[in-house]
Scaffold this active site. Structure first.
Site, PDB file in Angstrom:
ATOM      1  N   ASP A  13       0.790  -1.239   0.000  1.00  0.00           N
ATOM      2  CA  ASP A  13       0.000   0.000   0.000  1.00  0.00           C
ATOM      3  C   ASP A  13       0.826   1.295   0.000  1.00  0.00           C
ATOM      4  O   ASP A  13       0.477   2.254   0.698  1.00  0.00           O
ATOM      5  CB  ASP A  13      -0.961   0.022   1.204  1.00  0.00           C
ATOM      6  CG  ASP A  13      -2.015  -1.077   1.150  1.00  0.00           C
ATOM      7  OD1 ASP A  13      -1.957  -1.905   0.219  1.00  0.00           O
ATOM      8  OD2 ASP A  13      -2.879  -1.116   2.041  1.00  0.00           O
ATOM      9  N   LYS A 111      -6.841  -5.068  -2.907  1.00  0.00           N
ATOM     10  CA  LYS A 111      -7.654  -5.554  -1.783  1.00  0.00           C
ATOM     11  C   LYS A 111      -8.573  -4.438  -1.313  1.00  0.00           C
ATOM     12  O   LYS A 111      -8.334  -3.264  -1.615  1.00  0.00           O
ATOM     13  CB  LYS A 111      -6.745  -6.001  -0.645  1.00  0.00           C
ATOM     14  CG  LYS A 111      -5.904  -4.855  -0.077  1.00  0.00           C
ATOM     15  CD  LYS A 111      -4.958  -5.333   0.978  1.00  0.00           C
ATOM     16  CE  LYS A 111      -4.142  -4.194   1.541  1.00  0.00           C
ATOM     17  NZ  LYS A 111      -4.908  -3.162   2.255  1.00  0.00           N
ATOM     18  N   CYS A 156      -1.887  -2.208   7.691  1.00  0.00           N
ATOM     19  CA  CYS A 156      -1.860  -3.162   6.583  1.00  0.00           C
ATOM     20  C   CYS A 156      -0.557  -3.970   6.497  1.00  0.00           C
ATOM     21  O   CYS A 156      -0.592  -5.158   6.180  1.00  0.00           O
ATOM     22  CB  CYS A 156      -2.163  -2.439   5.279  1.00  0.00           C
ATOM     23  SG  CYS A 156      -3.875  -1.841   5.260  1.00  0.00           S
TER      24      CYS A 156
END
Ligand code: ZN
Length: 209
Positions: A13, A111, A156
């Protein structure tokens, strides 16, 4: 620490919305890019992930009338922290920063695209059962050990490092290649999970091929 062909670097991310100027900036989030570039040359295999939400996603405070970002709500499966709208599919905020240069990455895994469930981990949605498919991919490719870097350390990246263990892989977190949000003791909490689940901790400079 000696790296082999069975090791993979998971860059989680690193997206515009998580960098300064973005919708949900992680403090100094862009600082991970330089560290990740230095790391990347040591790995034969790299995977990128992207938080990738539809408009009106359950994790957005704006989807819950009267709620503010960083409040929490109870959903069917867990406590959901509410965030500012971020990483909306197809927006520049969801893009990788133009300064991130990893053309050799072999997979970009998205995701968080299911409207009703959030996904911190790159292995499982936040119900901890719905798979993203990453574990099967890694197994099919013959990878045995996952090195985790990116944003944010305590969400994350951390959840991915823990779930890599759950999925049966050796897992190494690289704290100097991550930056944290640190909301409600989240750093201490994820670090407890690292020791409980057997996630190793390493400095990026200790890795050699
Ligand atoms: Zn998100």
């Amino acid at each position: 620490m000696q790296l082999t062909d069975q090791d993979v670097l998971l860059v989680v991310d690193v997206q515009n919305d998580f960098c300064p100027g973005g919708r949900l900036p992680v403090p100094h989030g862009d600082h991970v890019i330089e560290v990740i570039h230095r790391l990347a040359v040591r790995f034969a295999h790299i995977i990128l992930t992207q938080d990738w939400h539809p408009p009106g996603h359950i994790s957005f405070a704006s989807s819950h009338p009267g709620k503010q970002p960083f409040e929490s709500i109870q959903t069917g499966h867990s406590v959901q922290v509410l965030w500012p709208d971020h990483c909306v599919q197809g927006t520049s905020g969801a893009d990788f920063p133009s300064t991130l240069h990893l053309p050799q990455a072999e997979l970009i895994l998205r995701k968080g695209f299911r409207p009703e469930i959030d996904s911190y981990s790159t292995f499982f949605e936040n119900d901890h059962t719905t798979s993203t498919g990453l574990a099967s991919y890694l197994r099919d490719r013959g990878f045995a050990r996952v090195f985790c870097a990116g944003l944010a350390y305590d969400y994350c990246v951390g959840f991915s490092a823990v779930d890599a263990r759950r999925a049966g892989f050796a897992s190494v977190i690289l704290p100097d290649a991550c930056m944290a949000i640190d909301l409600n003791d989240s750093v201490a909490s994820i670090e407890r999970e690292f020791s409980r689940s057997g996630v190793s901790v390493a400095h990026s400079q200790s890795l050699v091929r």
